[in-house]
Design a protein around this motif. Structure first.
Motif, PDB file in Angstrom:
ATOM      1  N   ILE A   1       0.851  -0.931   0.071  1.00 18.18           N
ATOM      2  CA  ILE A   1      -0.032   0.118   0.089  1.00 18.18           C
ATOM      3  C   ILE A   1       0.896   1.332  -0.094  1.00 18.18           C
ATOM      4  O   ILE A   1       0.691   2.218  -0.770  1.00 18.18           O
ATOM      5  CB  ILE A   1      -0.907  -0.062   1.364  1.00 18.18           C
ATOM      6  N   THR A   2       1.923   1.406   0.760  1.00 17.70           N
ATOM      7  CA  THR A   2       2.769   2.369   0.780  1.00 17.70           C
ATOM      8  C   THR A   2       3.517   2.890  -0.437  1.00 17.70           C
ATOM      9  O   THR A   2       3.508   3.876  -0.903  1.00 17.70           O
ATOM     10  CB  THR A   2       3.725   2.109   2.058  1.00 17.70           C
ATOM     11  N   LYS A   3       4.095   1.560  -1.227  1.00 20.96           N
ATOM     12  CA  LYS A   3       4.631   1.904  -2.428  1.00 20.96           C
ATOM     13  C   LYS A   3       3.758   2.389  -3.261  1.00 20.96           C
ATOM     14  O   LYS A   3       4.175   3.045  -4.490  1.00 20.96           O
ATOM     15  CB  LYS A   3       5.252   0.327  -2.886  1.00 20.96           C
ATOM     16  N   ILE A   4       2.324   2.079  -3.405  1.00 17.81           N
ATOM     17  CA  ILE A   4       1.291   2.447  -4.271  1.00 17.81           C
ATOM     18  C   ILE A   4       0.896   3.785  -3.921  1.00 17.81           C
ATOM     19  O   ILE A   4       0.950   4.923  -5.002  1.00 17.81           O
ATOM     20  CB  ILE A   4       0.250   1.784  -4.276  1.00 17.81           C
ATOM     21  N   ILE A   5       0.783   4.091  -2.848  1.00 18.35           N
ATOM     22  CA  ILE A   5       0.182   5.370  -2.253  1.00 18.35           C
ATOM     23  C   ILE A   5       1.535   6.659  -2.404  1.00 18.35           C
ATOM     24  O   ILE A   5       1.245   7.647  -2.832  1.00 18.35           O
ATOM     25  CB  ILE A   5      -0.305   5.425  -0.970  1.00 18.35           C
ATOM     26  N   LYS A   6       2.901   6.219  -1.812  1.00 14.55           N
ATOM     27  CA  LYS A   6       3.645   7.386  -1.740  1.00 14.55           C
ATOM     28  C   LYS A   6       3.943   8.258  -3.106  1.00 14.55           C
ATOM     29  O   LYS A   6       3.866   9.468  -2.786  1.00 14.55           O
ATOM     30  CB  LYS A   6       5.124   6.645  -1.462  1.00 14.55           C
ATOM     31  N   PRO A   7       4.219   7.545  -4.303  1.00 13.12           N
ATOM     32  CA  PRO A   7       4.304   8.572  -5.154  1.00 13.12           C
ATOM     33  C   PRO A   7       3.053   9.401  -5.767  1.00 13.12           C
ATOM     34  O   PRO A   7       3.207  10.682  -6.515  1.00 13.12           O
ATOM     35  CB  PRO A   7       4.558   7.815  -6.406  1.00 13.12           C
ATOM     36  N   LEU A   8       1.957   9.214  -5.136  1.00 11.65           N
ATOM     37  CA  LEU A   8       0.732  10.020  -5.388  1.00 11.65           C
ATOM     38  C   LEU A   8       0.600  11.255  -4.498  1.00 11.65           C
ATOM     39  O   LEU A   8      -0.300  12.098  -4.829  1.00 11.65           O
ATOM     40  CB  LEU A   8      -0.563   9.005  -5.223  1.00 11.65           C
ATOM     41  N   VAL A   9       1.179  10.971  -3.261  1.00 10.34           N
ATOM     42  CA  VAL A   9       0.838  12.061  -2.319  1.00 10.34           C
ATOM     43  C   VAL A   9       1.720  13.114  -2.185  1.00 10.34           C
ATOM     44  O   VAL A   9       2.985  13.052  -2.540  1.00 10.34           O
ATOM     45  CB  VAL A   9       0.583  11.792  -1.130  1.00 10.34           C
ATOM     46  N   GLU A  10       1.424  14.360  -1.801  1.00  9.50           N
ATOM     47  CA  GLU A  10       2.424  15.543  -1.442  1.00  9.50           C
ATOM     48  C   GLU A  10       3.250  15.498  -0.192  1.00  9.50           C
ATOM     49  O   GLU A  10       4.156  15.912  -0.072  1.00  9.50           O
ATOM     50  CB  GLU A  10       1.510  16.692  -1.757  1.00  9.50           C
ATOM     51  N   TYR A  11       2.494  14.691   0.723  1.00 11.35           N
ATOM     52  CA  TYR A  11       3.058  14.304   2.192  1.00 11.35           C
ATOM     53  C   TYR A  11       3.344  13.026   2.619  1.00 11.35           C
ATOM     54  O   TYR A  11       2.415  12.490   3.147  1.00 11.35           O
ATOM     55  CB  TYR A  11       2.185  15.157   2.979  1.00 11.35           C
ATOM     56  N   PRO A  12       4.173  12.446   1.955  1.00 13.04           N
ATOM     57  CA  PRO A  12       4.388  10.792   2.076  1.00 13.04           C
ATOM     58  C   PRO A  12       4.675  10.634   3.603  1.00 13.04           C
ATOM     59  O   PRO A  12       4.378   9.505   4.121  1.00 13.04           O
ATOM     60  CB  PRO A  12       5.501  10.607   1.032  1.00 13.04           C
ATOM     61  N   GLU A  13       5.116  11.610   4.526  1.00 11.60           N
ATOM     62  CA  GLU A  13       5.465  11.310   5.690  1.00 11.60           C
ATOM     63  C   GLU A  13       4.282  11.091   6.531  1.00 11.60           C
ATOM     64  O   GLU A  13       4.168  10.597   7.818  1.00 11.60           O
ATOM     65  CB  GLU A  13       6.415  12.145   6.318  1.00 11.60           C
ATOM     66  N   ASP A  14       2.883  11.477   6.112  1.00 14.98           N
ATOM     67  CA  ASP A  14       1.825  11.659   6.777  1.00 14.98           C
ATOM     68  C   ASP A  14       1.099  10.202   6.601  1.00 14.98           C
ATOM     69  O   ASP A  14      -0.189  10.152   7.150  1.00 14.98           O
ATOM     70  CB  ASP A  14       0.968  12.680   6.677  1.00 14.98           C
ATOM     71  N   ILE A  15       1.617   9.313   5.752  1.00 10.68           N
ATOM     72  CA  ILE A  15       0.829   8.216   5.424  1.00 10.68           C
ATOM     73  C   ILE A  15       0.962   7.286   6.804  1.00 10.68           C
ATOM     74  O   ILE A  15       1.974   6.896   7.285  1.00 10.68           O
ATOM     75  CB  ILE A  15       1.668   7.252   4.279  1.00 10.68           C
ATOM     76  N   VAL A  16      -0.228   6.794   7.019  1.00 10.39           N
ATOM     77  CA  VAL A  16      -0.334   5.878   8.349  1.00 10.39           C
ATOM     78  C   VAL A  16      -1.515   4.914   7.904  1.00 10.39           C
ATOM     79  O   VAL A  16      -2.500   4.909   7.329  1.00 10.39           O
ATOM     80  CB  VAL A  16      -1.126   6.660   9.586  1.00 10.39           C
ATOM     81  N   ILE A  17      -1.106   3.604   8.098  1.00  7.81           N
ATOM     82  CA  ILE A  17      -1.774   2.286   8.042  1.00  7.81           C
ATOM     83  C   ILE A  17      -1.893   1.639   9.294  1.00  7.81           C
ATOM     84  O   ILE A  17      -1.146   1.176   9.898  1.00  7.81           O
ATOM     85  CB  ILE A  17      -1.121   1.417   6.804  1.00  7.81           C
ATOM     86  N   GLU A  18      -3.219   1.646   9.519  1.00  5.68           N
ATOM     87  CA  GLU A  18      -3.593   0.435  10.725  1.00  5.68           C
ATOM     88  C   GLU A  18      -4.424  -0.741  10.310  1.00  5.68           C
ATOM     89  O   GLU A  18      -5.065  -0.642   9.234  1.00  5.68           O
ATOM     90  CB  GLU A  18      -4.709   1.596  11.443  1.00  5.68           C
TER      91      GLU A  18
END
Length: 85
Positions: free
Chosen positions: A8-25
């Motif tokens: 999920i992180t590898k898919i989402i990271k290039p799409l967002v402006e703030y990758p440091e705010d990605i949290v997965i629960e």
């Protein structure tokens, strides 16, 4: 079993402006492994996309990954109000 956090992180990271705010629960029920994705509220539109097409594509990729039992994977994209707002 596939490491869904990494996927999920590898898919989402290039799409967002703030990758440091990605949290997965995670939550697990009798039928599902649930992954709740939280991002910065400014990035939620980038993840959902027009008419939800980006979100649907992300879910298709995640759901196609192999799970070694009868449980299914569910990705829930949160609206950004609960975490990292």
């Amino acid at each position: 079993m596939t490491n869904f956090d990494t996927l999920i992180t590898k898919i989402i990271k290039p799409l967002v402006e703030y990758p440091e705010d990605i949290v997965i629960e995670h939550n697990e029920s009798d039928r599902f492994y649930e992954y709740h994705l939280f991002t910065n509220k400014h990035d939620i539109g980038r993840i959902i996309g027009k008419k939800g097409h980006v979100a649907q594509t992300i879910r298709t990729i995640v759901y196609s990954a192999r799970v070694h039992n009868k449980k299914r994977v569910r990705l829930i994209i949160e609206d950004g109000k609960n975490k990292n707002s």
